[in-house]
Design a protein around this motif. Structure first.
Motif, PDB file in Angstrom:
ATOM      1  N   UNK A 174       0.810  -1.217   0.000  1.00 33.56           N
ATOM      2  CA  UNK A 174       0.000   0.000   0.000  1.00 33.56           C
ATOM      3  C   UNK A 174       0.843   1.267   0.000  1.00 33.56           C
ATOM      4  N   UNK A 199      -7.802   2.907  -9.758  1.00 31.79           N
ATOM      5  CA  UNK A 199      -8.503   1.622  -9.862  1.00 31.79           C
ATOM      6  C   UNK A 199      -7.586   0.553 -10.446  1.00 31.79           C
ATOM      7  N   UNK A 202      -4.507  -0.344  -7.981  1.00 31.41           N
ATOM      8  CA  UNK A 202      -4.927  -1.156  -6.828  1.00 31.41           C
ATOM      9  C   UNK A 202      -5.256  -2.578  -7.302  1.00 31.41           C
ATOM     10  N   UNK A 213      -4.079  -3.190   3.913  1.00 33.83           N
ATOM     11  CA  UNK A 213      -3.585  -2.338   4.994  1.00 33.83           C
ATOM     12  C   UNK A 213      -4.467  -2.489   6.226  1.00 33.83           C
ATOM     13  N   UNK A 229       2.816   8.228   5.901  1.00 30.87           N
ATOM     14  CA  UNK A 229       1.774   7.230   6.148  1.00 30.87           C
ATOM     15  C   UNK A 229       0.440   7.703   5.576  1.00 30.87           C
ATOM     16  N   UNK A 230       0.213   9.015   5.601  1.00 33.23           N
ATOM     17  CA  UNK A 230      -1.046   9.571   5.106  1.00 33.23           C
ATOM     18  C   UNK A 230      -1.278   9.295   3.618  1.00 33.23           C
ATOM     19  N   UNK A 233      -3.848   6.660   3.344  1.00 32.85           N
ATOM     20  CA  UNK A 233      -5.195   7.207   3.583  1.00 32.85           C
ATOM     21  C   UNK A 233      -5.673   7.923   2.322  1.00 32.85           C
ATOM     22  N   UNK A 235      -4.759   7.317  -0.761  1.00 29.28           N
ATOM     23  CA  UNK A 235      -5.105   6.358  -1.817  1.00 29.28           C
ATOM     24  C   UNK A 235      -6.467   5.732  -1.529  1.00 29.28           C
ATOM     25  N   UNK A 236      -6.747   5.446  -0.252  1.00 29.60           N
ATOM     26  CA  UNK A 236      -8.079   4.931   0.090  1.00 29.60           C
ATOM     27  C   UNK A 236      -9.150   5.899  -0.395  1.00 29.60           C
ATOM     28  N   UNK A 237      -8.907   7.192  -0.135  1.00 31.55           N
ATOM     29  CA  UNK A 237      -9.898   8.197  -0.520  1.00 31.55           C
ATOM     30  C   UNK A 237     -10.039   8.272  -2.040  1.00 31.55           C
ATOM     31  N   UNK A 239      -9.435   5.950  -4.119  1.00 30.31           N
ATOM     32  CA  UNK A 239     -10.058   4.722  -4.606  1.00 30.31           C
ATOM     33  C   UNK A 239     -11.570   4.765  -4.431  1.00 30.31           C
ATOM     34  N   UNK A 240     -12.008   5.130  -3.228  1.00 27.48           N
ATOM     35  CA  UNK A 240     -13.451   5.150  -2.956  1.00 27.48           C
ATOM     36  C   UNK A 240     -14.132   6.206  -3.823  1.00 27.48           C
ATOM     37  N   UNK A 243     -14.460   4.703  -7.283  1.00 23.11           N
ATOM     38  CA  UNK A 243     -15.519   3.687  -7.338  1.00 23.11           C
ATOM     39  C   UNK A 243     -16.873   4.365  -7.516  1.00 23.11           C
TER      40      UNK A 243
END
Ligand code: HEM
Ligand code: FES
Lengths: 251, 235
Positions: A174, A199, A202, A213, A229-230, A233, A235-237, A239-240, A243
């Motif tokens: 990640x 997308x 990942x 993660x 580290x952020x 976070x 990449x999560x944002x 990604x969502x 989507x």
């Protein structure tokens, strides 16, 4: 100083490996860790033994080739690459444990050398900008906020060494993937492919068999370039967001 | 030059959500937060036991009447239970699948001792999850169905609780499970804000404090009930 190197020896991907002890005398404090391994390898060659294989290239901390786990820590006790680690960090009489990166997708090829081509495939999935951006625009015609430029640059310093994966208890890629996603998705050139990039990258990461993660943070602790580290976070944002967005839904 | 542009990904939308590590983790996080909220309400409701049997049984009775007169008696309770069950199952399935994947991605341990930066709560998420799963089954059998409660009486919630917690081993199970719950929320709350992309450096302190307070308040709020029964405050 005199030390003992306890190192992982594995002749080939399919053979079993084990830890083997080698005494090394005459180690100078100013040697880098790799120079110490060079000394050990000369010794092994003179003794008609197989030298220890390890990856290395620039030896100045910028190529990301070198990487091994030293005393349980990716890249050893100091937050830098192994080639920039010096023997003064160890003490006379120490036994130093040296192991390859361990992760399902990082197959061990020989001794300390692992196959990191999975990283190349993640980058191939979207770690670049392919849209035609035309000729260089006039200066300052496209403005990038200073904070974004700084953050993009910070993330662009990743050297793909793989320490984050090696340190992660889940073998997750990640931090590596998020550094590239954060870097490109912050900049104007990255915008047209923003959703498809995250997308696809990942998906490539998952296809390679890396873990997920759980917000442990071990990756950042060992990263020689201090990728924040952020970024994960972020990449999560991304990604969502992708989507949900219709742009990522075409095709 | 459009042909060299990044092609769309293989998975999109909801399929990408369920079939990717990030999407599946988002399901774990969202369902986890729903359960945190639900537990907060559940815990506050339990505290009514300190106001005596009339108040507490009235509260238990009220739970069956929520939604009236639109909904019939107990309908809301059952709808709520069904939703919660779906949430719980999604949480367990997603986190179990991710955990299996994580263990496969890191099959070999290092000989050298890894210096762990992670807190204890971070490392006990899986153990804690399994403990909570077993506890939930036990808890339902115990207080909703009446297994192992001496003189269990339907619709007499106060008495059942008082009877139940007069058994010492019942308290040990309950208190241990609540401590694990506190640990699970301690890591889980902050982790979920990262998983869902809400975390920011400027919000870090507020999120950390909220998570800590929720963890302590929920665990302590549940634990005071058996302690009160044991010490005779509630009998
Ligand atoms: C039925 C039993 C349960 C199991 C098996 C379970 C399991 C797990 C696992 C394996 C994780 C991922 C751990 C990690 O990221 O390191 C997790 C995360 C989480 N759980 Fe649970 N859990 C359970 C019950 C609960 C309950 C009752 C709550 C509500 C308080 C809860 C809230 C959370 C939260 C907020 C997260 C964090 C999600 C994230 O990191 O993004 N869990 N759970
Ligand atoms: S050899 Fe290039 S980074 Fe170490």
């Amino acid at each position: 100083m005199k030390i003992t190197v306890r190192v992982w020896r594995q002749p080939s991907p399919d053979e079993a490996g084990r830890m083997v002890d080698y005494p090394v005398d005459d180690v100078a404090e100013d040697m880098s860790f790799l120079e110490m391994l060079d000394v050990l390898n000369e010794q092994l060659i003179l003794d008609d033994e197989d030298p220890i294989s390890f990856d290395h290239d620039c030896r100045e901390g910028i190529c990301g080739s070198c990487g091994m786990v030293i005393n349980g820590q990716a890249h050893g006790p100091v937050k830098t690459t192994v080639c920039q680690l010096h023997m003064r960090e160890f003490r006379d009489g120490d036994t130093i444990e040296v192991e390859p990166w361990r992760a399902g997708p990082f197959k061990i090829l020989k001794d300390l050398v692992v196959d990191r081509s999975s990283f190349d495939r993640i980058i191939q999935a979207g770690g670049y900008v392919s849209v035609n951006t035309g000729a260089a625009p006039d200066a300052a015609s496209v403005s990038v906020p200073k904070a974004d430029a700084d953050l993009a640059f910070e993330n662009a310093t990743c050297i793909s060494c793989g320490a984050c994966v090696a340190a992660c208890p889940n073998g997750a890629a990640m931090l590596f993937t998020s550094a590239k996603v954060t870097h490109l998705n912050l900049l104007p050139q990255g915008q047209p492919e923003r959703e498809n990039r995250v997308l696809r990258m990942v998906q490539a990461m998952d296809d390679e068999g890396f873990g997920g993660c759980t917000n442990v943070g071990q990756c950042t602790q060992v990263c020689p370039k201090g990728i924040p580290f952020d970024s994960i976070m972020n990449m999560n944002r991304e990604y969502l967001r992708a989507v949900k967005s219709s742009r990522g839904n075409q095709g | 030059m459009a042909s060299i542009e990044l092609a769309p990904p293989r998975l999109t939308g909801m399929r990408a959500l369920w079939h990717s590590t990030i999407g599946k983790k988002a399901v774990v996080a969202a369902t986890g937060l729903v359960m945190v909220l639900w537990l907060l309400v559940h815990m506050l409701g339990n505290l009514k036991i300190f106001f005596g049997p009339t108040e507490f049984d009235a509260y238990a009775h009220f739970l069956r009447r929520i939604g009236e007169p639109v909904l019939k008696n107990s309908w809301f309770l059952w709808i709520q239970r069904a939703v919660l069950l779906v949430v719980l199952v999604a949480h367990i399935v997603a986190s179990a699948q991710l955990s299996i994947r994580d263990l496969r991605a890191r099959p070999t341990k290092y000989t050298g001792k890894q210096r762990f930066e992670a807190t204890v709560t971070t490392r006990y998420m899986r153990t804690g999850g399994i403990v909570l799963g077993l506890f939930i089954v036990w808890h339902l059998l115990n207080l909703s169905v009446g297994v192992a409660v001496p003189h269990y009486a339907q619709a007499r919630a106060y008495e059942n609780v008082a009877q139940d917690f007069s058994l010492w081993w019942m308290n040990v199970i309950y208190i241990a499970a609540m401590l694990f719950l506190g640990l699970h929320i301690h890591h889980g709350f902050e982790s979920a804000t990262r998983t869902l992309g809400y975390h920011r450096p400027t919000r870090a302190r507020a999120i950390k404090i909220t998570g800590d307070v929720l963890a302590v308040a929920i665990a302590a709020g549940f634990i005071v009930v058996p302690v009160a029964v044991m010490t005779g405050v509630v009998s």
